[in-house]
Design a protein around this motif. Sequence first.
Motif, short mmCIF file in Angstrom:
data_model
loop_
_atom_site.label_atom_id
_atom_site.label_comp_id
_atom_site.label_asym_id
_atom_site.label_seq_id
_atom_site.Cartn_x
_atom_site.Cartn_y
_atom_site.Cartn_z
N ALA A 168 24.59 -27.55 -0.90
CA ALA A 168 24.66 -26.87 -2.20
C ALA A 168 25.93 -27.27 -2.95
CB ALA A 168 24.60 -25.36 -2.01
N ALA A 169 27.04 -27.41 -2.23
CA ALA A 169 28.28 -27.84 -2.87
C ALA A 169 28.13 -29.24 -3.45
CB ALA A 169 29.43 -27.80 -1.86
N VAL A 170 27.49 -30.14 -2.69
CA VAL A 170 27.25 -31.50 -3.18
C VAL A 170 26.37 -31.46 -4.43
CG1 VAL A 170 26.06 -33.66 -2.64
CG2 VAL A 170 27.57 -32.62 -0.94
N MET A 171 25.32 -30.64 -4.39
CA MET A 171 24.40 -30.55 -5.52
C MET A 171 25.10 -30.01 -6.77
SD MET A 171 21.06 -29.09 -3.49
CE MET A 171 20.01 -29.00 -4.95
N GLU A 172 25.96 -29.03 -6.59
CA GLU A 172 26.64 -28.44 -7.74
C GLU A 172 27.64 -29.41 -8.35
OE1 GLU A 172 27.49 -25.16 -10.46
OE2 GLU A 172 25.78 -26.10 -9.45
N VAL A 173 28.34 -30.17 -7.52
CA VAL A 173 29.23 -31.20 -8.05
C VAL A 173 28.43 -32.25 -8.81
CG1 VAL A 173 30.81 -33.08 -7.42
CG2 VAL A 173 31.07 -30.83 -6.37
N ALA A 174 27.27 -32.62 -8.27
CA ALA A 174 26.40 -33.58 -8.97
C ALA A 174 25.96 -33.03 -10.33
CB ALA A 174 25.19 -33.91 -8.11
N ARG A 175 25.63 -31.75 -10.37
CA ARG A 175 25.19 -31.14 -11.63
C ARG A 175 26.30 -31.19 -12.67
NH1 ARG A 175 25.65 -26.63 -14.57
NH2 ARG A 175 27.17 -25.73 -13.13
N VAL A 176 27.51 -30.84 -12.27
CA VAL A 176 28.62 -30.77 -13.22
C VAL A 176 29.07 -32.16 -13.68
CG1 VAL A 176 31.02 -30.03 -13.52
CG2 VAL A 176 29.41 -28.54 -12.32
N LEU A 177 29.07 -33.12 -12.77
CA LEU A 177 29.65 -34.43 -13.09
C LEU A 177 28.64 -35.48 -13.51
CD1 LEU A 177 32.40 -34.88 -10.33
CD2 LEU A 177 32.63 -33.92 -12.64
N ALA A 178 27.35 -35.17 -13.46
CA ALA A 178 26.32 -36.18 -13.71
C ALA A 178 26.51 -36.91 -15.04
CB ALA A 178 24.93 -35.55 -13.65
N GLY A 179 26.97 -36.23 -16.05
CA GLY A 179 27.11 -36.85 -17.37
C GLY A 179 28.49 -37.39 -17.67
N GLN A 180 29.41 -37.31 -16.70
CA GLN A 180 30.78 -37.74 -16.93
C GLN A 180 30.96 -39.22 -16.58
OE1 GLN A 180 32.40 -35.58 -18.60
NE2 GLN A 180 30.82 -34.03 -18.19
N LYS A 181 32.04 -39.81 -17.10
CA LYS A 181 32.31 -41.22 -16.86
C LYS A 181 33.66 -41.38 -16.18
CE LYS A 181 29.53 -42.85 -20.78
NZ LYS A 181 29.53 -43.64 -22.04
N PHE A 182 33.66 -42.20 -15.14
CA PHE A 182 34.87 -42.49 -14.38
C PHE A 182 34.97 -44.00 -14.19
CE2 PHE A 182 33.26 -38.36 -13.10
CZ PHE A 182 34.37 -37.54 -13.25
N PRO A 183 36.16 -44.54 -14.08
CA PRO A 183 36.29 -45.99 -13.87
C PRO A 183 35.61 -46.46 -12.59
CG PRO A 183 38.40 -45.02 -14.48
CD PRO A 183 37.47 -43.88 -14.21
N CYS A 184 35.68 -45.64 -11.53
CA CYS A 184 35.12 -46.02 -10.24
C CYS A 184 33.85 -45.22 -9.95
CB CYS A 184 36.15 -45.84 -9.13
SG CYS A 184 36.64 -44.12 -8.86
N THR A 185 33.25 -45.49 -8.80
CA THR A 185 31.95 -44.92 -8.45
C THR A 185 32.09 -43.69 -7.55
OG1 THR A 185 30.84 -47.06 -8.64
CG2 THR A 185 29.78 -45.42 -7.23
N ILE A 186 31.28 -42.68 -7.84
CA ILE A 186 31.21 -41.47 -7.01
C ILE A 186 29.80 -41.38 -6.42
CG2 ILE A 186 31.30 -38.95 -6.98
CD1 ILE A 186 33.33 -39.07 -9.25
N ARG A 187 29.72 -41.19 -5.12
CA ARG A 187 28.43 -41.04 -4.44
C ARG A 187 28.37 -39.65 -3.80
NH1 ARG A 187 25.88 -46.04 -4.25
NH2 ARG A 187 27.26 -47.87 -4.36
#
Length: 460
Positions: A168-187
């Motif tokens: 659930a923690a992973v899913m919630e971080v995905a929900r919040v950050l899905a539309g954000q942009k970062f120089p590097c990759t987040i998995r």
Amino acid sequence: MSFLAIPYENSTTSPLPAALGGPGPTLRPQPAPDPNIQRWVNEVSSKNLEADVRKLVSFGTRHTLSDTKDKKRGIGAARQYVFDEFKKYSKAGGGRMAVEMDTFTLKADGKRVDKTTLMANVLATIPGTDPTDTRVLIMSGHIDSRVTDVMNRTADAPGANDDASGVAAVMEVARVLAGQKFPCTIRLVAVQGEEQGLLGSDHLAKRAKKEGWNVIAMLNNDIVGNSHGYDPEITDTLHLRVFSEGVPATETPEQARIRRQLSSENDAPSRQLARYAQTAARQYVSAGGYSVLLEYRPDRFLRGGDHTPFNQQGYAAVRFTETNENFNHQHQDLRTENGLVYGDKTEFMDFRYLRRTTQVNLATLASLALAPAAPQKVEVLTAKLTNRTELRWQAPQGGPAPAGYVVLARETSAPQWQQRFPVSGTTADLAISKDNYIFGVVSIDAAGHESAPVLPVVGR
């Protein structure tokens, strides 16, 4: 060049003493928190976390060897739920986040896999925007559950805290950050097979090594949603443990020689990552006295988790887990005995506590992802016999260029960094002795985002 000491985090240690050539009493504060990261942290919802945990529990069992075809019960239905939710988050965020079911087949091993099994990790990837920035950050929780008998694939195994909480923690971080942009990759990944022997994380770590992922941080979340322990009964809503290895699992004989020479057994990349997470928590999740506790062990006593395969592949990886586990609600058949209720049910969780755990992960990931890459080839120069400390390093290759650097210092007996020395170039000459202090160097951008520290090796 002159240097100004800055207190590290909430350090109560005084400036390095003038008697040792310290820079004097004038101090400057840590860079201010990034308002964007703070906004993302505040968006984490305990209501969403609870809804995801309850949905995962509703599949009855998520045992790795349970049904993969039934749409309402078993590991297959649970995996599909996480996959579908990731897809929703990606669409809401503009479609940048890629979602995959990373499948692989395991043959019976005579241990905890008694039949050929199609496994799957559910993976969401937020791609980096800078093609020269190869860094990869990973956050995980394990989707499978179990009861007392690890081979019992049919009994109800809610797995609310172990480890629907991490997923659930992973899913919630995905929900919040899905539309954000970062120089590097987040998995962001829900791995399968933890209870059968860290199988999904082992597959992912080996995939990362085979495909050449430049993994600089792996955050494993396992049993992170309960604030009340038993035997003894302790309620603690204000602390989260982070475990990290002190000596890398992949250390070579030459690296062991250098470690002994420098006494750097408390400074492995995983240990630095744990300290970084503690700092991120202090910056963004410290309300009410909340803090992250550094545990100087790879995991709980004689135990392991999904970060372990990443350590074994040479990556910096840590484990988050609650402060006081309740073993009545972990790996237990559902039952009541002598007035005690056994089983990993949703009713025993604390979703406000889980929210803070999730916020720590998000703050750590975002801070690292927005920072420049760490400096390279950091060295302490020893050609001259002196009480000063000369350091040099090279700028990171790829990604955003640093605006500057910070040299960190702590006494050899201190567990955490105590002082900060801002530097504009790639050398430092400090009027304090390398005999008495341990140093690290971080890259920093104009907004104050910092990389993880790199300890110097001996340079001539």
